[in-house]
Structures are given as structure tokens and as C-alpha cells.
Design a protein around this motif. Structure first.
Motif, PDB file in Angstrom:
ATOM      1  N   ASN A 191     -22.554 -38.313  31.764  1.00 45.91           N
ATOM      2  CA  ASN A 191     -22.904 -39.740  31.742  1.00 45.91           C
ATOM      3  C   ASN A 191     -21.751 -40.642  32.124  1.00 45.91           C
ATOM      4  N   ASN A 192     -20.564 -40.063  32.277  1.00 43.41           N
ATOM      5  CA  ASN A 192     -19.383 -40.830  32.672  1.00 43.41           C
ATOM      6  C   ASN A 192     -18.987 -40.573  34.125  1.00 43.41           C
ATOM      7  N   LEU A 193     -19.849 -39.851  34.849  1.00 39.68           N
ATOM      8  CA  LEU A 193     -19.555 -39.523  36.236  1.00 39.68           C
ATOM      9  C   LEU A 193     -20.425 -40.336  37.182  1.00 39.68           C
ATOM     10  N   GLN A 194     -19.905 -40.576  38.370  1.00 42.05           N
ATOM     11  CA  GLN A 194     -20.684 -41.232  39.411  1.00 42.05           C
ATOM     12  C   GLN A 194     -20.383 -40.566  40.752  1.00 42.05           C
ATOM     13  N   TYR A 195     -21.364 -40.605  41.619  1.00 44.31           N
ATOM     14  CA  TYR A 195     -21.200 -39.969  42.922  1.00 44.31           C
ATOM     15  C   TYR A 195     -20.223 -40.748  43.788  1.00 44.31           C
TER      16      TYR A 195
END
Length: 460
Positions: A191-195
Motif C-alpha cells: 500500500n506504500n508502493l506506486q508504479y
């Protein structure tokens, strides 16, 4: 020493019977007609539901298709839902989309409903799943920290206390990366990652959740069993089970201070009474049940295990108290997805089992070198005739002579890659011991990874 009866419990089944499928007596002409009508009706209903769902989630009906944001009555265009931009006042349009702009189903098998991160390859590459691209992508090392690493390890199933290291290494990705949104990781790592299409440093995360796979074993190839030396196989565990006045022997592999991997047929039928097991670790000598061993808190068998075929022959034991690691007592590495192993890969087997079919058990730990055998070869008519499923693998020599035997069940099949020892399989079954064209069969631990980690998450 208490009597050991290796041929009853924990033995490698000498012969395996694979019953033919029962003949169908149901399919009369009238029943087929009824079945056809029912199938068509069900298919039409299912198609209608799917079309309606797809229209609601993905298809804007004209330019006026809108979806409500929440209780405040605000709505946004369907095309704005899950577009990685918050259009609703409280961001409701992006809350259930994951970090890649596509809704993530809790039943998505790629994420197992619990975590969307995994370790890949011999370099322990940390990856996260992208529903948008339907693939796994590496995590960029930029903004990474040990705190992030501990969170990722906990999400996978390890304890934060066993965390070992996070290091960068260069591995370009054509499909893009995942990046931390900030240094302050809260909740699940995913939930703390983004592409991101790029990774500024060009480095991705190599994550070691436990210091595993270390041994004092000198690299040498010996065909035929030989006594092990102290520190050679520090993950080797000895499992004893007491039923009445009889003691039964199996092997196991240490993967964390609390968890032991063994065979399902060593535990099957005893999951409700883990107190009857004792585990011994860090010793070369065969032990007595009356000796002071480690007690077991949980005994877990893979839910898909079938005793007549030995499919999914894997189980886990959770100890009541954690092991203290030393040079002579250490964990083996669980295999990561994508390990580069195939037929011919040199491996090692170890255990206290009988040194011949129906013979006496070994009083000291024995080990031998065996190569992997491809499933294609092992399924040949002259070998196991199609009995080897994807949950199994073969290792040994078609000429015979070197093999595991009764009492070795559940013990490790390991190999060395990138200077570390990895758990390739757990000893499962075979036809006799060291018989020509009947090599040892082992549980395929890579196939069991998802289940193993899920148990570690469920019972931390």
C-alpha cells in the motif's frame, strides 16, 4: 534408547498405487439432455452477470455514466474511477484500486489476498504484483531503508526479528518498477508502493529476510552415503513421534527459529495432537524420544495432501520455543520463485533413515550427492509411468545405488546456488530404496511456497 520403527510412520512408501478413475454410470441419454439444458441456462445467466459487472466497472454508457463517491452525494464520471487521480472529495474513487489504477480482488491468486510482494531468483529480488500489467515488477531501491525491508519481510511471513539485509543491485526492467511513496512506511508495504516507468538509481532491492543457507560443507561430490561432519547440514532436524509405546522417525528442515518443513505423511492424522512430536536439531546422532527435545505447538498439513498419491506431501511444525542459531544449527534458504534449476542440478540428501530397504536406521547423520532428474524422464513408463505430478520432483540415479530410504521422509533435498544452500525438496516416497529406474521422489518446495508463507503469516 526407545525403539524406532521406521517402516511404519515416516517411511518412504515402497510402492504407490494409483487407482483408475471410477467408470461413469450416470450418463444416460435423458440425463445428458437435462444436463445440456441446465448448462445453457446457467451459462446465459453467468454471461448476463459478467456483462453487467463489466459495464458497471469499466464501460462508460455514453458520456453521462457516473458513479457515487460516497455518502455526501458527489459523483464522478466512470472514466475517472481508478485513473490514479483523486477526483472524489475524499479520494473514494482510488481507495480500492491498488497502486496501479486497477481494482485488486481479494481473491487474486497472484496476491493470495494477503500480500502482493514476493522474492524472486537467487539474488532475492523483491517484487510486487501489478494488476495493470498482470505481471510482477521489481521494487526500486530509491528511498529504501531497513525499516522498509522489515515491513516487507513481515508481509511475506517472516518475523521482523530475523531480518538480515536490504542491498541494491542493478537489474533493468522493461516493464517498469514499483517505488516507495515516502520513507515513512505504514501498514502493508504494497500500500506504500506506486508504479514508475523509471528508477533513478537503476538499482532494485535485494531482500534477505533471514540469514540462511550457510554451511561449513566443503564442496565435494560423493556418490553413496557418507557420515556427515559437524556443521555440514546445520538445518537438518530429527522428528520423533510417540504413538503408544512406539516411536517413529522422520526428518525435517529448519527455515526459521520456530518453523520446520517436513513431509505431510509424517504428520498426517496427528495435527490435533502436536504434543506427541519432539524435534531435535543441531546434532549428528540419532536421539531417543525420552531425551530432551523441542516441543511442537502446531502441526500443519497441506490441505491438498492426498495419501494415496502423495500429492502436496508437505507439512509444517511450529515449535513452542525458538531455536538459537549457531554454526552447527542454522536455517536453510527457502527457494524463491524463478530459481534456475533443472535436470542434472547437483543436490544433496541427508537423514538417519535405513541404509538399505528394510534395514537398520543409521546412528549418525548420513548424506549423499544426487542430481535432479527431469519430470519428463521420471514419468517415463520404465520409471514412474506418469505418477510424478507438478508437486513432486525426482532426484538420484536411474542406475540406482544412492537414495533416501525409510526414516528419511520429510528430510531435506538441498542444492548450492550463489554460495548459499537452498531447500529444493522434502523427501517423500519411492519404490524400494536405491533401485534401478526408481529414484527418490521429493515434494517440490517451490510449489509449496505460497502455502508455507501463508501459515507463517497466520501463526506468527
Amino acid at each position: 534408547m526407545d525403539p524406532i520403527e521406521p517402516n511404519v510412520y515416516g517411511s518412504i512408501p515402497r510402492t504407490k498405487k494409483y487407482p483408475d478413475q471410477e467408470a461413469a454410470t450416470w450418463c444416460t441419454a435423458s440425463n445428458k439432455k437435462i444436463l445440456c439444458i441446465v448448462s445453457i441456462v446457467c451459462a446465459l445467466i453467468a454471461a448476463a452477470i459478467i456483462i453487467a459487472a463489466l459495464c458497471w466497472i469499466y464501460v462508460p454508457i455514453g458520456s453521462n455514466c457516473q458513479k457515487p463517491c460516497g455518502a455526501n452525494g458527489t459523483s464522478v464520471l466512470c472514466s475517472q474511477w481508478c485513473d490514479e487521480k483523486s477526483d472524489c472529495p475524499n479520494g473514494e474513487d482510488e481507495e480500492s484500486c491498488g497502486t496501479t489504477g486497477i481494482k485488486v480482488s481479494p481473491n487474486d491468486k497472484s496476491c493470495n489476498g494477503t500480500t502482493c510482494v514476493r522474492l524472486y531468483g537467487p539474488n532475492f529480488q523483491l517484487q510486487a504484483y501489478s494488476p495493470a500489467k498482470a505481471t510482477w515488477l521489481p521494487v526500486c531501491y530509491d528511498q529504501w531503508s531497513d525499516s522498509s525491508g522489515k515491513t516487507a519481510c513481515q508481509d511475506i511471513g517472516y518475523s521482523m526479528s530475523t531480518y538480515y539485509s536490504s542491498t541494491p543491485f542493478s537489474a533493468p526492467s522493461n516493464n517498469g518498477y514499483f517505488m516507495l511513496q515516502s520513507n515513512n512506511v505504514t501498514g502493508k508495504l504494497y500500500n506504500n508502493l506506486q508504479y514508475s516507468a523509471t528508477c533513478a538509481s537503476g538499482n532494485i532491492v535485494s531482500l534477505r529476510c533471514i540469514n540462511c543457507g550457510l554451511s561449513t560443507k566443503v564442496d565435494s561430490r560423493i556418490v553413496g552415503g557418507t557420515p556427515a561432519l559437524v556443521g555440514d547440514w546445520p538445518w537438518q532436524a530429527q522428528l520423533l513421534k510417540l504413538v503408544g509405546t512406539s516411536t517413529y522417525l522422520c526428518g525435517g528442515s529448519i527455515i526459521t527459529p520456530y518453523w520446520i518443513v517436513t513431509a505431510a505423511h509424517c504428520v498426517y492424522g496427528s495435527t490435533s495432537t502436536p504434543s506427541i512430536f519432539k524435534v531435535f536439531a543441531g546434532t549428528l546422532s540419532i536421539q531417543s524420544y525420552s531425551s530432551s527435545g523441542r516441543l511442537v505447538e502446531r502441526a500443519l498439513v497441506h490441505p491438498n495432501y492426498t495419501s494415496n498419491t502423495q500429492n502436496y506431501d508437505v507439512a509444517l511444525l511450529k515449535l513452542t520455543a525458538g531455536l538459537v542459531f549457531t554454526t552447527n544449527l542454522r536455517p536453510v534458504c527457502l527457494p524463491n520463485v524463478g530459481m534456475p534449476w533443472s535436470g542434472g542440478q547437483p543436490c544433496w540428501i541427508s537423514g538417519w533413515g535405513t541404509t538399505s530397504s528394510g534395514g537398520s536406521i543409521a546412528t549418525t547423520l548420513m548424506a549423499a550427492s544426487v542430481p535432479l532428474i527431469s519430470s519428463t524422464t521420471c514419468n517415463q513408463a520404465a520409471v514412474y509411468g506418469g505418477a510424478i505430478s507438478p508437486t513432486m520432483m525426482c532426484a538420484g540415479y536411474l542406475s540406482g545405488g544412492t537414495d533416501t530410504c525409510q526414516g528419511d521422509s520429510g528430510g531435506p533435498l538441498v542444492t548450492k546456488t550463489n554460495s548459499l544452500w537452498w531447500l529444493v525438496g522434502d523427501t517423500s516416497w519411492g519404490y524400494g530404496c536405491a533401485t534401478a529406474n526408481k529414484p527418490g521422489v521429493y515434494g517440490n518446495v517451490t510449489v509449496f511456497l505460497e502455502w508455507i508463507y501463508l501459515q507463517m503469516q497466520t501463526y506468527p
